[in-house]
Design an enzyme around this catalytic site. Structure first.
Site, mmCIF file in Angstrom:
data_model
loop_
_atom_site.group_PDB
_atom_site.id
_atom_site.type_symbol
_atom_site.label_atom_id
_atom_site.label_comp_id
_atom_site.label_asym_id
_atom_site.label_seq_id
_atom_site.Cartn_x
_atom_site.Cartn_y
_atom_site.Cartn_z
ATOM 1 N N ASP A 348 0.852 -1.184 0.000
ATOM 2 C CA ASP A 348 0.000 0.000 0.000
ATOM 3 C C ASP A 348 0.882 1.227 0.000
ATOM 4 O OD1 ASP A 348 -2.640 -0.812 -0.089
ATOM 5 O OD2 ASP A 348 -2.550 -1.517 1.993
ATOM 6 N N ALA A 464 -16.082 21.423 0.089
ATOM 7 C CA ALA A 464 -16.029 20.676 -1.165
ATOM 8 C C ALA A 464 -16.531 21.520 -2.323
ATOM 9 C CB ALA A 464 -16.861 19.408 -1.049
ATOM 10 N N LYS A 481 -6.321 29.604 -0.609
ATOM 11 C CA LYS A 481 -5.362 28.583 -1.029
ATOM 12 C C LYS A 481 -6.195 27.411 -1.543
ATOM 13 C CE LYS A 481 -3.806 25.707 1.967
ATOM 14 N NZ LYS A 481 -3.165 25.042 3.130
#
Lengths: 777, 557
Positions: A348, A464, A481
């Site tokens: 992983d 979001a 940002k």
């Protein structure tokens, strides 16, 4: 040869292992084999002389039969007529040979007993955790039966007291702070901090909660706070701790396929030598007097592969033990062996190849912006960002930024730069559970927002929809940002679209960072007056753990292909893969993709190893030849894998492979040594057998042994003593170097093949010098 | 000077083999891999009701092979027992049962051990219809087993090993027959006789009458050598001037013996798709062969012992027309393969020299070994070597991508167990059972003591390894030796074949493991050295005590 050595616990020079409270203070296995350990193992070794136990080790059983036979002969000899033999036999010769044969068997048992004894201490302390714990089971019938939907916390249900040994699968038990969890299971309700030090040796408590990938609890561990409901998933006697106990004790040890194959070869050799010795006297009778029975038995024992047969089980137990000492629990010996054969490693990305989170590695000012301004804006825009990514901008500014930005970051971090390091070093677990008791990371994360108000305006959290975070300053100006497109849209909306030159520079920078697998974050500012501009591009990237490229290069030399598994997109994944030096990537991987990849590799004849912790990893873990489940993972994952890593360190897979190889190499090395020894023993015994009748055969006595009787006895003594001398090597394992197979073969053949031919010539000669001092020899 | 000759003779053989082994090896690979049948083959398959395109599992393959061999055994036995009624029997009576069994087993097992003197025992029909036919067929059987084993290594997860009938037919028709015809012509050219004459009586210079035998010698001789059979038309075998008249025919015979065994590694490499694996096997075979030849030649040239010293050379039992080097090269060639032919009496070699042909056979005849059997013998040893080597590098051992697990190592180990057990048990029984010992010491052995022991040991070694070479000096035509050696031949031939085919079946069913840097390379000089080492060590450990009592005790006297 200065080949790199893969760290393995046997070799020292490895990072200090956590002291395991369960290991009974025996934390330095490689030095533990002193006279005391041998003495302690002696009673067990004596018990193992029981023929009913011996016959399971056929080669040693033959030695024991020989010892019995010669003991009987030694007793009867004074009453028998002296037999005509080719070798002059001094008085007491039969006794001496018989005694050393007993010693040979005993030493063989000692090897096994010592190996088992080392696991026993661990098992004993584990067993204490298994002591009867009263369990409070939620009633499932009767008046107070638990209705899960109506009362998920089970506060109104009737509790039945039951011994932990009487639990069955499916029982739901209540465990509160201070209680010992009565059996393995899954948390079905609640959150608790649990002390798992009895199993893992790790003193920091861990969080266990219902649902998700941290729901598994282990029987014998203690709940420190809160209250949880646990559904029991294993019957008493088959729990994790039970399996661990039988494993470290060697009781559950079954011979591995490769061990069985080696047994077959050794049995065949034994049969050949049995034929050789049994046919010798009839054949010898055609030319000379027969060989004395004691000499014949001595010849047989010296020829059959006693050395490797005596050490074989100790090698297996010690191999398992090495894994356990690395806090890895192999649920079958087959898995350990398979680890040595692994040809594809699935790793992983997160946690194994890279640190858990992205980190800022650069702040690049856009044209017309000076560095100081760009850095300061980047820091300011990150003040509200408590994610590790945000923190990393501050710590970068602290170390690499211009003075103003550095000072700003210092102030923002409350003047405690150390806290930054703590904050980003912690794993995801700490971030997801700010209240978790296991680290100061939560506290460090909280430090920044508290300092924020002191410095600037109000923070704007990431959402979001905007895909930006930042600060609205008190003076009405704002800093943002975020992803390049989002920030540009923000500027465009306010009519502050950057001029073409800046825009193209910005886009080029964003593209460059993306192509490298990094994440570009654009920092922009809009003043209260409505004017605005883009200031800088922050370069975030996955930071590859140090030393990995070298480790992967070693793996490649060992013939192991590494495949990185990640949810990232292809470009990012490839860039990280190139940096880390892995051979291949599986990008945007779903659990189904993983499973498919494993099946595809296996169809090509490859052996696959992987790690996993989630329930959705379970099918892949089960499919892999070596599936290492993290102890923090779900019980489904732990059930599916064939190893459990108690430290939950995915990078340990590499060590597991090395240990698997070391196990096989040790077996091969001692087999080679054992068989190569035979040559010298022949040169000791064969001339001795017939020199009395055919003095010309003294030409074969190349060692110049003093007398036939001394030669035979010396060979037998060497044969016994070499077992004792090799016990430490069997337990420690032969040093494994991560080099190409042919190089490894050359080296091991030289040491154990050639060494095995030469060593007994020297050894037997030295023993002969002593034996020849005995009267009659 | 003699060293120069030794090198030159060897050099010539090496040169010719080097030129031939590549094309012949590839030709054999094509013969056994081609899907096409010749017309005559199709006709044969139709006549026998065989479906040539049916793949057979190892059990069916083995079943066919055993049934075929059983029929062969019966046929040769019957021909001998019925000799008196057969045409072309030269007036010879039926062969008595134990000898007939021994001879049938011997020719069936590619051994050609001859307990009898051919001139006085078998007529032309038995020679041609029985023995010569088996010379072809037993060689074809050996080749078929080797090819089936190579298929086992090269196939990827398949159940079949090929078709035994096709392999036998092709081996005989496309390989053995053409080369044998060529070889027979060369031998005719060299002066070997070829006729169907009855013995011609001539009167010698001293006036005595002498019967000169005739016979189809050149044609028999070619397959006797090519098939690594070795059963001579005459008692003196290749020392007889009608069989092997001069240095040229000697060279042709040596080449005929070595040509197939030394080309098979190439066939193997081609069929498994990795020629360097074949080169590695060839290198191991050649090295052992060369060292053995050098040692034997050295032992004979140095001529230890009182008689050679007095005679000025170890020429006892050797033909003047071959000299020491022509004899030692022939001896190494025949005992290194499974050819029982001799052109000199190994019994008369120096003590240590005589041990070398014995050692060649004890190695299991793998350098280069009989047609087919040499290759599969060496590959079995390679599997055992790979097993130990694989452990030494920390992997489950694999050879050519096939894992050597429990089943594989069991079969390979049993293979190694078979011949030493037969040899040692046979020798031990001969001396250990009083009645047998009486027969051995009373009738068979000419020289009791170490040399007599060596003679018996040599006989059982030769039989169990299917060589057929005789140490001479041993009268083997006794009931005990006829039955025991016949049985040793059959067990020594067919038990290994059963094990080899079973192993081939297991290997064919396996999917190969891909090669990585962690895979043990099996073509490197290092592995070659290890394989040679395993071969020598296993033999040394098994036979050291008996060798010490036989040739070593005699040689160090």
């Amino acid at each position: 040869m200065s080949a790199p050595v893969i760290d393995s616990p046997a070799q020292g020079g490895v990072p200090p292992e956590p002291e395991r409270p369960t290991s009974g203070g025996d934390s330095q296995p490689q030095r533990a084999l002193g006279a005391r350990a041998l003495w302690a193992a002696l009673p067990l070794a004596l018990r193992k002389l029981d023929p009913r136990r011996m016959w399971r080790r056929p080669v040693l059983f033959i030695v024991e039969l020989g010892a019995l036979l010669l003991t009987a002969l030694a007793i009867a000899e004074p009453f028998l007529a002296p037999s005509e033999t080719a070798t002059p036999i001094p008085g007491g010769f039969t006794w001496a040979i018989a005694a050393w044969l007993w010693a040979t068997v005993l030493f063989g048992n000692l090897a096994e007993a010592v190996a088992e004894g080392r696991g026993k201490a661990q098992a004993d302390s584990l067993r204490k955790t298994r002591s009867e714990t009263p369990a409070r089971v939620l009633a499932t019938s009767g008046a107070g039966a638990w209705d899960r939907s109506a009362d998920p916390a089970g506060r109104r249900a009737t509790l039945e007291e039951r011994a932990s040994s009487a639990l069955t699968i499916g029982d739901v038990v209540l465990v509160e702070a201070g209680d010992v969890i009565p059996g393995d299971g899954d948390v079905v309700h609640g959150v608790a901090s649990v002390d798992e030090s009895a199993i893992t040796g790790e003193s920091a408590p861990v969080v266990r909660e219902a649902g998700g990938d941290r729901s598994a609890v282990t029987g014998g561990t203690r709940v420190l706070s809160d209250r949880i409901l646990v559904r029991i998933t294993s019957t008493p006697g088959q729990t994790f701790v039970d399996r661990m106990i039988s494993l470290v004790e060697g009781a559950a040890r079954r011979k591995t396929p490769n061990e069985v194959a080696l047994d077959v070869l050794l049995a065949t050799l034994t049969l050949v030598f049995l034929v050789v010795t049994l046919t010798l006297n009839p054949i010898a009778s055609s030319v000379s007097a027969p060989v004395h029975l004691a000499v014949l038995v001595a010849l047989l024992v010296c020829l059959i592969p006693t050395t490797i047969s005596a050490l074989l089980s100790a090698i297996g137990i010690a191999g398992m033990d090495r894994l356990v000492r690395r806090n890895v629990l192999a649920l079958s010996g087959r898995a350990v062996e398979a680890a040595g054969d692994v040809s594809t490693l699935l790793l992983d990305k997160t946690g194994t190849i890279t640190y858990g989170n992205r980190r800022a590695v650069g702040v690049n000012p856009l044209p017309g912006v000076d560095a100081d301004e760009a850095w300061s804006a980047a820091v300011e825009a990150s003040l509200a960002d408590t994610t590790p990514e945000g923190r990393s901008v501050l710590s970068l500014a602290l170390s690499d930024g211009p003075r103003t930005a550095s000072a700003l970051a210092h102030a923002a971090l409350g003047g405690t730069p150390a806290a930054v390091a703590l904050g980003e070093g912690a794993g995801t677990e700490a971030d997801a559970h700010p209240a978790a008791p296991e680290g100061a990371s939560g506290a460090a994360g909280d430090a920044a927002p508290s300092g924020l108000g002191r410095l600037t305006g109000s923070p704007v959290a990431f959402s979001a929809t905007t895909r930006m975070s930042g600060v609205d300053r008190r003076d009405g100006s704002a800093l943002r940002k975020g992803a390049g497109s989002a920030v540009l849209a923000w500027l465009d909306a306010a009519g502050n679209a950057p001029e073409a030159g800046v825009r193209s520079a910005l886009e080029a920078e964003v593209a460059r960072i993306s192509a490298q697998g990094g994440t570009p974050l654009v920092v922009a500012e809009q003043g209260a007056d409505g004017g605005g501009r883009a200031l800088a591009v922050i370069h975030l990237k996955d930071v590859v753990k140090t030393g990995l490229p070298q480790k992967f290069a070693q793996l490649r030399a060992m013939g192991i292909r590494t495949v990185m598994i990640t949810g990232d997109n292809e470009v990012t994944a490839r860039a990280i893969a190139a940096e880390a030096g892995v051979d291949d990537v599986l990008a945007e991987a779903t659990p189904e993709d993983k499973l498919a990849l494993i099946k595809q590799e296996q169809a090509g004849g490859r052996m696959v190893a992987m790690t996993g912790d989630g329930t959705n990893d379970a099918p892949a873990l089960a499919q892999a030849d070596v599936g290492v489940a993290m102890n923090t993972g779900t019980s489904a994952a732990k059930e599916a894998g064939n190893m459990v890593d108690l430290d939950s360190d995915p990078a340990k897979l590499i060590d597991i492979v090395a240990i698997g190889k070391q196990l096989l190499i040790t077996r091969g090395a001692l087999t080679t040594f054992s068989i190569a020894n035979d040559l010298a023993k022949y040169f000791a015994i064969v001339p001795a057998m017939f020199m009395g009748v055919f003095p010309q055969l003294a030409a074969l006595n190349v060692m110049g042994l003093s007398s036939p009787a001394s030669a035979v006895l010396s060979a037998v003594i060497f044969n016994a003593v070499v077992i004792l001398a090799l016990i430490p090597l069997a337990l420690r394992g032969v040093r494994y170097r991560a080099v190409a197979a042919s190089q490894l073969l050359g080296r091991n053949l030289l040491v154990f093949g050639l060494g095995g031919v030469i060593a007994p010539f020297v050894g037997i000669k030295l023993i002969d010098l002593v034996v020849s001092l005995l009267p009659g020899f | 000077m003699s060293v120069v000759w030794a090198t030159a003779a060897l050099g010539l053989v090496i040169l010719l083999l080097a030129a031939v082994h590549v094309p012949l090896g590839d030709y054999m690979a094509r013969v056994y891999s081609s899907p096409r049948h010749l017309r005559v083959e199709r006709w044969l398959y139709r006549a026998t009701g065989v479906n040539p395109d049916a793949e057979q599992s190892w059990r069916r393959y083995l079943g066919g092979l055993l049934a075929f061999s059983a029929l062969g055994l019966l046929a040769v036995y019957a021909l001998q027992r019925l000799q008196a009624w057969l045409p072309g029997s030269l007036g010879l009576p039926a062969v008595e049962p134990s000898l007939a069994f021994n001879t049938a087993a011997s020719f069936l097992g590619n051994t050609n051990w001859q307990s009898y003197s051919p001139e006085a025992t078998v007529g032309l029909t038995v020679q041609m219809a029985g023995l010569a036919v088996q010379n072809f067929l037993s060689a074809a059987v050996g080749l078929a087993v080797a090819i089936a084993f190579v298929r086992g290594l090269s196939r990827r997860g398949e159940a079949g090993l090929g078709n035994v009938w096709v392999d036998l037919v092709r081996g005989t028709l496309r390989l053995l027959l053409p080369i044998a015809v060529l070889g027979a012509l060369l031998l005719l050219l060299a002066g070997v006789i070829q006729n169907l004459n009855e013995p011609t009586t001539i009167s010698t210079l001293t006036g005595a009458a002498h019967a000169l035998p005739g016979g189809p010698v050149a044609s028999q001789e070619a397959i006797k050598m090519l098939g690594t059979n070795g059963g001579g038309f005459f008692n003196a075998n290749s020392a007889h001037p009608f069989e092997n008249p001069n240095a040229f025919s000697n060279l042709v015979q040596i080449l005929l013996v070595l040509i197939i065994p030394f080309s098979l590694p190439r066939t193997f490499g081609t069929m498994v798709g990795s020629r360097r694996q074949g080169v590695a096997i060839l290198a191991v075979m050649s090295s052992i062969f060369l060292v053995s030849y050098a040692l034997l030649t050295w032992a004979e040239l140095s001529g230890a012992g009182a008689a050679p010293q007095a005679a000025g050379g170890a020429m006892e039992g050797k033909e003047q027309r071959f000299g020491i080097i022509g004899s030692t090269l022939f001896a190494t060639t025949t005992t290194g393969t499974s050819t029982g032919a001799v052109n000199s009496m190994h019994d008369s070699y120096t003590a240590l020299g005589g041990a070398l042909p014995l050692l060649n056979m004890m190695l299991g005849e793998v350098a280069p070994g009989g047609v087919g059997s040499g290759l599969y013998g060496m590959l079995i040893l390679a599997i055992v070597a790979v097993f130990v080597a694989g452990l030494l590098v920390g992997r489950t051992p694999e050879y050519l991508g096939k894992r050597i697990g429990r089943g594989e190592i069991t079969l390979a180990s049993l293979y190694l167990l078979v011949t030493p057990t037969i040899v040692l048990l046979g020798t031990a029984l001969s001396f250990g059972v009083p009645a047998l010992r009486e027969s051995i010491e009373g009738t068979s052995i000419l020289n009791p003591g170490h040399h007599g022991l060596t003679e018996v040991l040599y006989a059982f070694t030769s039989a169990a390894n299917n060589n057929g070479s005789a140490f001479a000096g041993l009268t083997a035509n006794t009931p005990w030796l006829n039955w025991a050696l016949g049985l040793a031949i059959l067990l020594g031939r067919f038990l290994p074949i059963v094990l080899v085919l079973a192993l081939a079946g297991r290997l064919a069913a396996q999917r190969p493991v891909p090669v990585t840097a962690g895979t043990l390379p099996t073509h490197t000089p290092l592995f070659q050295g290890m394989l040679a080492g395993v071969t020598l060590l296993f033999t040394a450990l098994t036979y050291f005590p008996v060798l010490a009592l036989g040739p070593l005790a005699e040689g160090t006297l």
